[in-house]
Motif scaffolding. Structure first.
Motif, short mmCIF file in Angstrom:
data_model
loop_
_atom_site.label_atom_id
_atom_site.label_comp_id
_atom_site.label_asym_id
_atom_site.label_seq_id
_atom_site.Cartn_x
_atom_site.Cartn_y
_atom_site.Cartn_z
N PRO A 218 0.81 -1.23 0.00
CA PRO A 218 0.00 0.00 0.00
C PRO A 218 0.84 1.27 0.00
O PRO A 218 0.47 2.27 -0.65
CB PRO A 218 -0.86 -0.12 1.25
CG PRO A 218 -0.29 -1.22 2.06
CD PRO A 218 0.44 -2.10 1.12
N GLU A 221 2.18 1.60 -3.56
CA GLU A 221 1.08 1.94 -4.49
C GLU A 221 0.65 3.40 -4.31
O GLU A 221 0.32 4.07 -5.29
CB GLU A 221 -0.10 1.00 -4.26
CG GLU A 221 0.15 -0.45 -4.65
CD GLU A 221 0.16 -0.69 -6.15
OE1 GLU A 221 0.03 0.28 -6.92
OE2 GLU A 221 0.31 -1.86 -6.55
N LEU A 222 0.63 3.88 -3.07
CA LEU A 222 0.29 5.28 -2.85
C LEU A 222 1.31 6.19 -3.53
O LEU A 222 0.95 7.17 -4.19
CB LEU A 222 0.22 5.58 -1.35
CG LEU A 222 0.09 7.06 -0.95
CD1 LEU A 222 -1.12 7.70 -1.61
CD2 LEU A 222 0.01 7.20 0.57
N ASP A 230 -2.73 10.14 -10.32
CA ASP A 230 -3.95 9.34 -10.35
C ASP A 230 -4.68 9.52 -9.02
O ASP A 230 -4.44 8.78 -8.06
CB ASP A 230 -3.59 7.87 -10.59
CG ASP A 230 -4.82 6.99 -10.81
OD1 ASP A 230 -5.91 7.35 -10.33
OD2 ASP A 230 -4.65 5.92 -11.43
N GLU A 232 -7.78 9.03 -7.91
CA GLU A 232 -8.65 7.99 -7.35
C GLU A 232 -7.83 6.84 -6.76
O GLU A 232 -8.13 6.35 -5.67
CB GLU A 232 -9.61 7.48 -8.43
CG GLU A 232 -10.70 8.48 -8.81
CD GLU A 232 -11.44 9.01 -7.59
OE1 GLU A 232 -11.88 8.20 -6.74
OE2 GLU A 232 -11.58 10.24 -7.47
N GLN A 233 -6.81 6.40 -7.47
CA GLN A 233 -5.97 5.33 -6.94
C GLN A 233 -5.18 5.81 -5.72
O GLN A 233 -5.00 5.06 -4.74
CB GLN A 233 -5.01 4.82 -8.01
CG GLN A 233 -5.64 3.89 -9.02
CD GLN A 233 -6.14 2.59 -8.39
OE1 GLN A 233 -5.38 1.88 -7.72
NE2 GLN A 233 -7.41 2.29 -8.57
N LYS A 235 -6.13 8.04 -3.57
CA LYS A 235 -7.09 8.09 -2.45
C LYS A 235 -7.35 6.68 -1.91
O LYS A 235 -7.42 6.47 -0.69
CB LYS A 235 -8.40 8.74 -2.90
CG LYS A 235 -8.31 10.24 -3.06
CD LYS A 235 -9.48 10.81 -3.83
CE LYS A 235 -10.81 10.55 -3.18
NZ LYS A 235 -11.93 11.16 -3.96
N LYS A 236 -7.47 5.72 -2.81
CA LYS A 236 -7.72 4.33 -2.40
C LYS A 236 -6.60 3.82 -1.49
O LYS A 236 -6.85 3.28 -0.41
CB LYS A 236 -7.83 3.44 -3.64
CG LYS A 236 -7.81 1.95 -3.33
CD LYS A 236 -7.68 1.10 -4.60
CE LYS A 236 -7.39 -0.36 -4.26
NZ LYS A 236 -7.24 -1.19 -5.48
N TRP A 237 -5.35 4.02 -1.93
CA TRP A 237 -4.23 3.50 -1.17
C TRP A 237 -3.93 4.34 0.06
O TRP A 237 -3.47 3.83 1.08
CB TRP A 237 -3.01 3.34 -2.06
CG TRP A 237 -3.21 2.24 -3.06
CD1 TRP A 237 -3.44 2.36 -4.40
CD2 TRP A 237 -3.26 0.84 -2.78
NE1 TRP A 237 -3.61 1.13 -4.97
CE2 TRP A 237 -3.50 0.17 -4.00
CE3 TRP A 237 -3.11 0.08 -1.62
CZ2 TRP A 237 -3.61 -1.20 -4.10
CZ3 TRP A 237 -3.21 -1.30 -1.70
CH2 TRP A 237 -3.46 -1.93 -2.92
N TYR A 239 -6.15 5.58 1.96
CA TYR A 239 -7.07 5.09 2.99
C TYR A 239 -6.45 3.89 3.73
O TYR A 239 -6.49 3.82 4.97
CB TYR A 239 -8.41 4.69 2.37
CG TYR A 239 -9.33 4.01 3.35
CD1 TYR A 239 -10.04 4.74 4.29
CD2 TYR A 239 -9.45 2.61 3.37
CE1 TYR A 239 -10.87 4.13 5.21
CE2 TYR A 239 -10.28 1.98 4.29
CZ TYR A 239 -10.98 2.74 5.20
OH TYR A 239 -11.79 2.11 6.13
N ILE A 240 -5.85 2.97 2.98
CA ILE A 240 -5.21 1.81 3.61
C ILE A 240 -4.03 2.25 4.46
O ILE A 240 -3.85 1.78 5.60
CB ILE A 240 -4.74 0.79 2.54
CG1 ILE A 240 -5.91 0.36 1.64
CG2 ILE A 240 -4.09 -0.42 3.21
CD1 ILE A 240 -7.06 -0.26 2.36
N TYR A 297 -2.48 -7.06 3.48
CA TYR A 297 -1.47 -6.10 3.04
C TYR A 297 -0.11 -6.31 3.67
O TYR A 297 0.85 -5.63 3.34
CB TYR A 297 -1.95 -4.68 3.34
CG TYR A 297 -3.27 -4.35 2.71
CD1 TYR A 297 -3.39 -4.19 1.33
CD2 TYR A 297 -4.43 -4.23 3.48
CE1 TYR A 297 -4.61 -3.91 0.73
CE2 TYR A 297 -5.65 -3.95 2.89
CZ TYR A 297 -5.73 -3.79 1.52
OH TYR A 297 -6.94 -3.52 0.93
#
Length: 299
Positions: A218, A221-222, A230, A232-233, A235-237, A239-240, A297
């Motif tokens: 994670p 990826e962030l 990117d 959206e991606q 924001k997704k990572w 959060y994790i 993760y």
């Protein structure tokens, strides 16, 4: 100079044995684990590495072991922070003798800071006396001085100063730095993990997260999504990553919670250096529950 100290560069913990000496085998395994899981660099002897809790001999030993184990596979930076300019210069000279190249320097501490200019002079004197490249480290809770963006601009003009790690949490000043250094080779790293998302999207070169060795995917990826823009991606990572950071306050000492969590990798001890408050059984159970939520993760 081209930028090569970029990405996810964790301030690794320092495993120690019952005598509070560096556990060489565990430290080597931790470094290999980081590199094999895609971590971009290693920060040894940082605050998270209990650099000032270790004896000078053990601190130097941790740095020497790390340099040897990294072996040039990824960039390595080392903390040389201390209570005066002469002491920092001595630390850097020993680091240079080991083959180290990039030293991380804070303002001096255990001092009543009179002005920002004293830290500018601190870097000027270090630059004259050593050959290592220097990174500025702004961590006011530990030094008693909050470096202003304008002070960073002054220090950045000093020979051998190549970058800045900001763990102040002062995001408006970090934004000033992002604007000021845009298009240059000067490195900007976010030290406050909760500010990694906006920092990367706005041009930071990386960040310095303590728990990345346990959750490399994670965190990486962030970083990747952030530098791509990117949203959206990212924001997704993010959060994790934010969920993993909930581990920090689960023990009285963040060092203790971090060491315990990373000890779950199975090859190092949770032991902290005196007088740090050791983790309790109840705190361990709370962290275990959080780790179970995040198990997919864990590397």
């Amino acid at each position: 100079m081209s930028k090569n100290i970029i990405g996810v560069i964790p301030p690794i913990i320092t495993p120690v044995d019952e005598q509070e000496r560096v556990d060489e085998k565990a430290l080597r395994l931790l470094i290999d684990h980081c590199i094999e899981n895609g971590i971009h660099g290693i920060f040894v002897a940082g605050s998270n590495g209990e650099c000032l809790a270790l004896t000078q001999q053990e601190r130097d030993r941790a740095i020497k072991i790390a340099l040897d184990q990294v072996g040039g596979r990824v960039p390595l930076i080392a903390g040389v922070m201390d209570a005066s300019t002469p002491r920092v210069i001595e630390n850097i000279k020993r680091f240079e003798d080991m083959g180290g190249e990039v030293a991380v320097v804070t303002p001096v501490f255990y001092a009543r800071h009179a002005t920002q200019d004293e830290t500018v002079r601190h870097f000027e004197e270090i630059s004259k006396a050593t050959s290592a490249k220097l990174m500025i480290y702004n961590i006011p809770p530990f030094t008693g001085q909050l470096l202003k963006a304008e002070t960073v601009f002054k220090i950045a003009k000093i020979d051998k100063v190549i970058g800045y790690k900001d763990t102040s949490g002062n995001f408006p000043d970090f934004l000033k730095c992002l604007r000021y250094f845009k298009g240059t080779d000067f490195l900007l790293h976010q030290g406050a993990t909760n500010l990694a998302l906006p920092s990367l999207l706005l041009g930071a070169d990386g960040y310095i997260p303590s728990l990345a060795p346990l959750f490399p995917r994670p965190y990486i990826e962030l970083y990747n999504a952030g530098i791509r823009g990117d949203i959206e991606q990212a924001k997704k990572w993010a959060y994790i990553v934010d969920e993993t950071c909930k581990i920090y306050p689960m023990a009285k000492s963040q060092t203790a919670s971090t060491k315990y969590a990373i000890s779950k990798l199975g090859f190092l001890d949770k032991r902290v250096i005196r007088p740090t408050e050791p983790i309790t059984a109840e705190e361990e159970r709370n962290i275990d529950r959080k780790l179970d939520e995040l198990k997919e993760y864990i590397a």
